[in-house]
Design a protein around this motif. Structure first.
Motif, mmCIF file in Angstrom:
data_model
loop_
_atom_site.group_PDB
_atom_site.id
_atom_site.type_symbol
_atom_site.label_atom_id
_atom_site.label_comp_id
_atom_site.label_asym_id
_atom_site.label_seq_id
_atom_site.Cartn_x
_atom_site.Cartn_y
_atom_site.Cartn_z
ATOM 1 N N GLY A 109 -4.367 -6.186 10.582
ATOM 2 C CA GLY A 109 -5.358 -5.614 10.362
ATOM 3 C C GLY A 109 -6.598 -6.023 10.846
ATOM 4 O O GLY A 109 -6.629 -6.504 12.052
ATOM 5 N N GLY A 110 -7.699 -6.143 10.304
ATOM 6 C CA GLY A 110 -9.097 -6.460 10.924
ATOM 7 C C GLY A 110 -9.055 -7.789 11.370
ATOM 8 O O GLY A 110 -8.615 -8.735 10.948
ATOM 9 N N TYR A 119 2.077 -5.353 12.809
ATOM 10 C CA TYR A 119 3.096 -4.531 12.479
ATOM 11 C C TYR A 119 3.574 -3.610 13.667
ATOM 12 O O TYR A 119 4.767 -3.415 13.660
ATOM 13 C CB TYR A 119 2.912 -4.052 11.395
ATOM 14 N N ARG A 169 -3.521 -1.712 13.173
ATOM 15 C CA ARG A 169 -3.350 -1.001 11.923
ATOM 16 C C ARG A 169 -1.899 -0.101 12.477
ATOM 17 O O ARG A 169 -2.032 0.484 13.258
ATOM 18 C CB ARG A 169 -4.353 -0.382 11.520
ATOM 19 N N CYS A 170 -0.891 -0.139 11.493
ATOM 20 C CA CYS A 170 0.222 0.510 11.800
ATOM 21 C C CYS A 170 0.749 1.216 10.699
ATOM 22 O O CYS A 170 1.627 0.852 9.717
ATOM 23 C CB CYS A 170 1.225 -0.599 12.093
ATOM 24 N N PHE A 182 4.345 1.204 9.403
ATOM 25 C CA PHE A 182 5.031 0.283 8.548
ATOM 26 C C PHE A 182 4.691 0.531 7.106
ATOM 27 O O PHE A 182 5.540 -0.143 6.481
ATOM 28 C CB PHE A 182 4.156 -1.035 8.868
ATOM 29 N N GLU A 183 4.186 1.575 6.840
ATOM 30 C CA GLU A 183 3.859 1.840 5.270
ATOM 31 C C GLU A 183 5.091 2.637 4.844
ATOM 32 O O GLU A 183 5.194 3.089 3.699
ATOM 33 C CB GLU A 183 2.834 2.657 5.129
ATOM 34 N N GLY A 232 -5.665 -9.397 5.886
ATOM 35 C CA GLY A 232 -6.197 -8.982 4.952
ATOM 36 C C GLY A 232 -5.429 -8.586 3.863
ATOM 37 O O GLY A 232 -4.000 -8.413 3.963
ATOM 38 N N ASP A 233 -5.907 -7.876 2.765
ATOM 39 C CA ASP A 233 -5.031 -7.369 1.695
ATOM 40 C C ASP A 233 -4.039 -6.610 1.925
ATOM 41 O O ASP A 233 -2.802 -6.572 1.503
ATOM 42 C CB ASP A 233 -5.957 -6.949 0.345
ATOM 43 N N GLY A 234 -4.499 -5.638 2.871
ATOM 44 C CA GLY A 234 -3.401 -4.588 3.358
ATOM 45 C C GLY A 234 -2.318 -5.128 3.822
ATOM 46 O O GLY A 234 -1.123 -4.802 3.699
ATOM 47 N N SER A 235 -2.478 -5.978 4.790
ATOM 48 C CA SER A 235 -1.474 -6.740 5.531
ATOM 49 C C SER A 235 -0.723 -7.576 4.572
ATOM 50 O O SER A 235 0.687 -7.447 4.846
ATOM 51 C CB SER A 235 -2.029 -7.780 6.770
ATOM 52 N N ARG A 262 0.011 -7.071 1.438
ATOM 53 C CA ARG A 262 0.800 -5.971 0.928
ATOM 54 C C ARG A 262 2.077 -5.355 1.493
ATOM 55 O O ARG A 262 3.186 -5.492 1.125
ATOM 56 C CB ARG A 262 -0.026 -4.824 0.555
ATOM 57 N N GLY A 263 1.875 -5.291 2.890
ATOM 58 C CA GLY A 263 2.824 -4.806 3.759
ATOM 59 C C GLY A 263 3.970 -5.870 3.773
ATOM 60 O O GLY A 263 5.144 -5.644 3.558
ATOM 61 N N LYS A 323 5.919 -6.181 0.733
ATOM 62 C CA LYS A 323 7.316 -5.232 0.735
ATOM 63 C C LYS A 323 8.359 -5.406 1.653
ATOM 64 O O LYS A 323 9.495 -5.269 1.308
ATOM 65 C CB LYS A 323 6.730 -3.738 1.014
HETATM 66 P P1 ADP Z 1 -6.631 -5.634 6.431
HETATM 67 O O1 ADP Z 1 -4.932 -6.448 6.367
HETATM 68 O O2 ADP Z 1 -7.054 -6.262 7.302
HETATM 69 O O3 ADP Z 1 -6.473 -5.442 4.873
HETATM 70 P P2 ADP Z 1 -5.185 -2.945 6.632
HETATM 71 O O4 ADP Z 1 -5.407 -2.573 5.041
HETATM 72 O O5 ADP Z 1 -5.420 -1.955 7.445
HETATM 73 O O6 ADP Z 1 -5.669 -4.040 6.865
HETATM 74 O O7 ADP Z 1 -3.570 -2.952 6.790
HETATM 75 C C1 ADP Z 1 -3.181 -3.491 7.920
HETATM 76 C C2 ADP Z 1 -1.700 -3.059 8.132
HETATM 77 O O8 ADP Z 1 -0.856 -3.355 7.054
HETATM 78 C C3 ADP Z 1 -1.738 -1.506 8.108
HETATM 79 O O9 ADP Z 1 -2.053 -0.769 9.107
HETATM 80 C C4 ADP Z 1 0.017 -1.400 7.604
HETATM 81 O O10 ADP Z 1 0.658 -1.673 8.660
HETATM 82 C C5 ADP Z 1 -0.116 -2.624 6.937
HETATM 83 N N1 ADP Z 1 0.030 -2.075 5.515
HETATM 84 C C6 ADP Z 1 -1.191 -2.057 4.592
HETATM 85 N N2 ADP Z 1 -1.060 -1.532 3.357
HETATM 86 C C7 ADP Z 1 0.383 -1.402 3.170
HETATM 87 C C8 ADP Z 1 1.144 -1.117 2.434
HETATM 88 N N3 ADP Z 1 0.691 -0.758 0.934
HETATM 89 N N4 ADP Z 1 2.610 -1.039 2.551
HETATM 90 C C9 ADP Z 1 3.210 -1.250 3.664
HETATM 91 N N5 ADP Z 1 2.261 -1.611 4.585
HETATM 92 C C10 ADP Z 1 0.903 -1.889 4.652
#
Ligand code: ADP
Ligand code: F6P
Length: 321
Positions: free
Chosen positions: A11-12, A42, A73-74, A77-78, A103-106, A108-109, A112
């Motif tokens: 992420g960022g 990812y 950002r990938c 991977f989602e 961050g929260d997106g990473s 969350r990935g 999963k």
């Molecule tokens: P940050 O971690 O800074 O919040 P992002 O939200 O862009 O940044 O998430 C970074 C990466 O994490 C995404 O590009 C994707 O590869 C993975 N990711 C984010 N959200 C999800 C999700 N709900 N399920 C699976 N992978 C996710």
């Protein structure tokens, strides 16, 4: 006890990520655990772009912003297929646990991946946004806040010289913490954040009156990117008040820079704690700071709850403006 772990940034990017990586790696090596670095988040996991690390790989990085492992950002991977591909590359090396700094997106990935494949996951909050639930600090937020203050100090000089309204748009995604902390420490007259509604007509009326009465010689407004466009707000205020207004969008300057002492020390402490936890077999936790203490939060809670701004900070910003 795990004997093989991997660490990645995702992420960022944020200043202090390198200090965290360094602490994770050095702690693992100290515990005689082998550690792999995954390049470019990812994206690198899917591309099988990872390497076994030695202590010297994390030399001379604590002072550097960004992340020497790279991040990305990938979207792939989602998808379950993308995660399957990524996990395969970890399994091929016998990697038994994963450390994700992001961050929260990473996070969350990572959650999963852990749910689907049973691999232990430990997270570290690496983002300038300071938007991870259950914590009041994220790695990089202190350096970013100081970068913003440096910009505010410079804006004050020119806004005062010209008796202008200066508007500064800052990052934070959907969280107003950076704007709020900068507004308080920068002495802004107005701090606009996504968590609170604001009335531009009311603000224009107050500004007009403060100029008329001589109460204010110039005005500083900090707006979080999640609360609107600084440029649009600036145009509206200038048209409505007739007072010269200039807008600065700080952008990605907030993401760079050599990490502050606070970010270096806290990232090092969190990195060691997280590494020891992962090695001991713990999983689905995020290490962070809250009210000055290292805390561990359930990964589920960290990703499923939205962090609220401290109302005390918002009250203080209003009182002191
Ligand atoms: P940050 O971690 O800074 O919040 P992002 O939200 O862009 O940044 O998430 C970074 C990466 O994490 C995404 O590009 C994707 O590869 C993975 N990711 C984010 N959200 C999800 C999700 N709900 N399920 C699976 N992978 C996710
Ligand atoms: O999440 C950190 C962050 O800097 C946000 O504050 C900002 O909105 C976003 O990343 C910018 O993302 P990118 O670097 O992909 O443009």
């Amino acid at each position: 006890m795990l004997k093989r772990i991997a660490v990645m940034t995702s992420g960022g990017d944020s200043p202090g990520m390198n200090a965290a990586i360094r602490a994770v790696v050095r702690t693992a090596i100290f515990e005689n655990v082998r550690v792999w670095g995954i390049n470019n988040g990812y994206q690198g996991m899917l591309a099988d772009d990872m390497f076994e690390m030695e202590s010297r790989n994390v030399s001379d990085i604590i002072q550097r912003g960004g992340t020497f492992l790279g991040t990305a950002r990938c979207p792939e991977f989602e998808t379950p297929e993308g995660r399957a591909q990524g996990y395969e590359h970890l399994a091929q090396r016998g990697i038994q646990g994963l450390m994700v700094i992001g961050g929260d997106g990473s996070l969350r990935g990572a959650q999963k991946l852990g749910q689907e494949y049973g691999i232990p996951i430990v997270g570290l909050p690496g983002t300038i946004d300071n938007d991870v639930w259950g914590t009041d600090y994220t790695i990089g937020s202190d350096t970013a806040a100081n970068t913003i203050i440096d910009a505010i100090n410079k804006l004050r000089d020119t806004a005062s010289a010209h008796r202008r309204i200066a508007i500064l748009e800052v990052m934070g995604h959907h969280c107003g913490w950076l704007a709020m902390i900068a507004g308080i420490s920068g002495g802004a007259e107005y701090t606009l954040v996504p968590e609170e509604k604001y009335d531009l007509d009311q603000i224009c009326q107050e500004i007009h009156q403060d100029y008329e009465t001589g109460k204010k010689r110039y005005i500083l407004i900090v707006i979080s990117e999640g609360a609107g466009s600084g440029v649009d707000v600036g145009k509206y205020i200038e048209d409505k008040t007739g007072i010269e207004t200039r807008v600065s969008v700080l952008g990605h300057i907030q993401r760079g820079g050599s990490p502050s002492v606070i970010d270096r020390v806290k990232a090092s402490q969190l990195g060691e704690q997280a590494s020891l936890a992962l090695i001991s077999g713990l999983s689905d936790i995020v290490f962070g700071y809250d009210r000055g203490e290292v805390v561990s939060i359930h990964l589920e809670d960290a990703v499923n709850n939205k962090k609220q701004l401290d109302p005390e900070y918002m009250r203080l910003a209003r009182v002191l403006s």
